[in-house]
Design an enzyme around this catalytic site. Structure first.
Site, PDB file in Angstrom:
ATOM      1  N   ASP A   1       8.059  10.991   1.771  1.00 34.94           N
ATOM      2  CA  ASP A   1       7.696  12.392   2.007  1.00 34.94           C
ATOM      3  C   ASP A   1       8.473  12.982   3.170  1.00 34.94           C
ATOM      4  OD1 ASP A   1       5.257  11.192   0.530  1.00 34.94           O
ATOM      5  OD2 ASP A   1       5.152  13.372   0.307  1.00 34.94           O
TER       6      ASP A   1
ATOM      7  N   ASN B   1       5.312   7.946   3.909  1.00 33.63           N
ATOM      8  CA  ASN B   1       5.053   7.919   2.463  1.00 33.63           C
ATOM      9  C   ASN B   1       3.558   7.653   2.274  1.00 33.63           C
ATOM     10  OD1 ASN B   1       6.063   8.089  -0.273  1.00 33.63           O
ATOM     11  ND2 ASN B   1       5.662   5.904  -0.446  1.00 33.63           N
TER      12      ASN B   1
HETATM   13  O1  MRU Z   1      -0.081  12.799  -2.060  1.00 35.07           O
HETATM   14  P1  MRU Z   1       1.086  12.766  -3.001  1.00 35.07           P
HETATM   15  O2  MRU Z   1       0.732  12.289  -4.366  1.00 35.07           O
HETATM   16  O3  MRU Z   1       1.846  14.078  -3.015  1.00 35.07           O
HETATM   17  O4  MRU Z   1       2.061  11.682  -2.361  1.00 35.07           O
HETATM   18  C1  MRU Z   1       3.298  11.445  -2.973  1.00 35.07           C
HETATM   19  C2  MRU Z   1       4.066  10.327  -2.389  1.00 35.07           C
HETATM   20  O5  MRU Z   1       3.673   9.740  -1.414  1.00 35.07           O
HETATM   21  C3  MRU Z   1       5.382  10.027  -3.021  1.00 35.07           C
HETATM   22  O6  MRU Z   1       5.700   8.682  -2.853  1.00 35.07           O
HETATM   23  C4  MRU Z   1       6.481  10.862  -2.351  1.00 35.07           C
HETATM   24  O7  MRU Z   1       6.138  12.216  -2.326  1.00 35.07           O
HETATM   25  C5  MRU Z   1       7.791  10.695  -3.021  1.00 35.07           C
HETATM   26  S1  MRU Z   1       7.917  11.551  -4.567  1.00 35.07           S
HETATM   27  C6  MRU Z   1       9.485  11.369  -5.171  1.00 35.07           C
END
Ligand code: MRU
Length: 345
Positions: free
Chosen positions: A237, A247
């Site tokens: 993220d 992440n």
């Molecule tokens: O809370 P989320 O589902 O938005 O979290 C997503 C993640 O942690 C993913 O691993 C990250 O955004 C990478 S997506 C290519």
């Protein structure tokens, strides 16, 4: 992938309602910026690159019917919308990166008619989506060089088609390796509390005919000890200048387990996820989510009423645990201070 996670259709944002998967593949149409922001907050649309795209189209949604007398009126409202969308989820930097792009697109076109500025914003949002598609493809190609025939790969959360405009970052690498004829087996952990691994990644990989086995979050260590995991591959993220990675919560534990068991730990992300303005992971704002996600997981009460809960949605994996970071411009290795700056340009 046979899914369109996010699209612009007839002046509306069409998204897959990911809260309904895997039982139902349902689409919702966001007609205004309020409903789009709600979809972001409730994780109907999620994943760092998809949040960037959603933010850009959110701006288009908000501004398309705004009647401005002057450019300064227009920019005032645009700034308000950017702040409003930016207050949805704090951790994935892609959202802020795309909102900044939208703002600077308007500024670059400030001498044009308001209708032309609106058109330029729409084109910019499409451009952000197109760029994500090609980033996915390039990350897939670069990253598949790390994958060997017969590898068993553990992934966490969902970094696939459901998190992007194309086939994903970490999962894109797996799809590419498979297309190249490599036999891959994937372990996916549930990813408590909202089960993006169990609900989304399992579903996505099964659609693509990839051999996938679901495990509980707390099984990964034992599988690594038994030598049944060759690589860990996750998305991100936000990555800071020193290579620290934010992440989904649980990523750090996997990285530590991987180090203990001599399993390489790879991160895949586009350059838009790399935030060189922050020097280390301590500076990343971590989203804290509602207690109900833990005590009433997916609608079923599992903990006593009144229990104190702590629910951070992301964690920080220090750079020293990260074997390599795969981007669309190549594979970065330590020292990340140098390699990340080089690819970012
Ligand atoms: O809370 P989320 O589902 O938005 O979290 C997503 C993640 O942690 C993913 O691993 C990250 O955004 C990478 S997506 C290519």
């Amino acid at each position: 992938m046979p899914v369109n996670t996010i699209e612009w259709v007839d002046g509306q944002v069409k998204i897959i309602d990911q809260s309904k998967l895997p039982e139902r593949l349902e689409y919702i149409y966001c007609k205004d910026v309020e409903s789009l922001r709600e979809a972001i907050c409730s994780l109907k649309v999620r994943g760092a690159p998809a949040l960037g795209i959603a933010g850009a189209f959110g701006v288009v949604l908000a501004m398309q019917n705004f009647a401005a007398e002057s450019y300064s009126d227009f920019e005032k409202e645009l700034t308000r919308v950017v702040e409003y969308l930016g207050s949805s989820r704090p951790t994935a930097v892609n959202l802020f990166w795309s909102l900044r792009r939208m703002l600077s697109c308007a500024r670059k076109n400030k001498d044009k008619d308001i209708d032309e500025i609106k058109e330029a914003l729409k084109n910019e949002a499409f451009q952000i989506m197109e760029e994500d598609r090609s980033c996915n493809r390039m990350i897939g190609k670069e990253g598949s060089r790390l994958i060997e025939d017969g590898d068993a790969i553990l992934t966490h959360c969902n970094a696939g088609a459901l998190a992007t405009a194309d086939y994903g970052t970490a999962l894109g690498i797996i799809y590419t390796a498979k297309q190249e004829g490599k036999r891959i087996k994937v372990w996916v952990d549930e990813t408590r509390p909202l089960l993006q691994g169990a609900r989304l990644t399992s579903w996505e990989l099964m659609q693509e005919g990839i051999e996938v086995t679901l495990i509980c979050d707390n099984m990964a260590g034992e599988l690594m000890r038994q030598g049944r995991i060759d690589k860990v591959l996750v998305g991100a993220d936000r990555v800071t200048a020193n290579g620290d990675v934010a992440n989904k919560i649980g990523t750090y534990s996997l990285a530590v387990l991987a180090r203990e068991n001599k399993v390489p730990f790879y991160v895949a992300c586009p350059l838009s996820t790399i935030d060189l303005s922050l020097s280390c992971g301590e500076e990343i704002p971590i989203e804290e989510r509602d207690a109900s996600e833990i005590v009433e997981g997916l609608g079923k009460r599992i903990a006593p009423r009144g229990i104190k809960v702590y629910n951070p949605a992301f964690d920080i994996t220090p750079a020293r645990y990260v074997t390599a970071i795969v981007t669309e411009r190549g594979i970065c290795r330590p020292p990340y201070e140098e390699s990340l700056r080089k690819v970012k340009g």
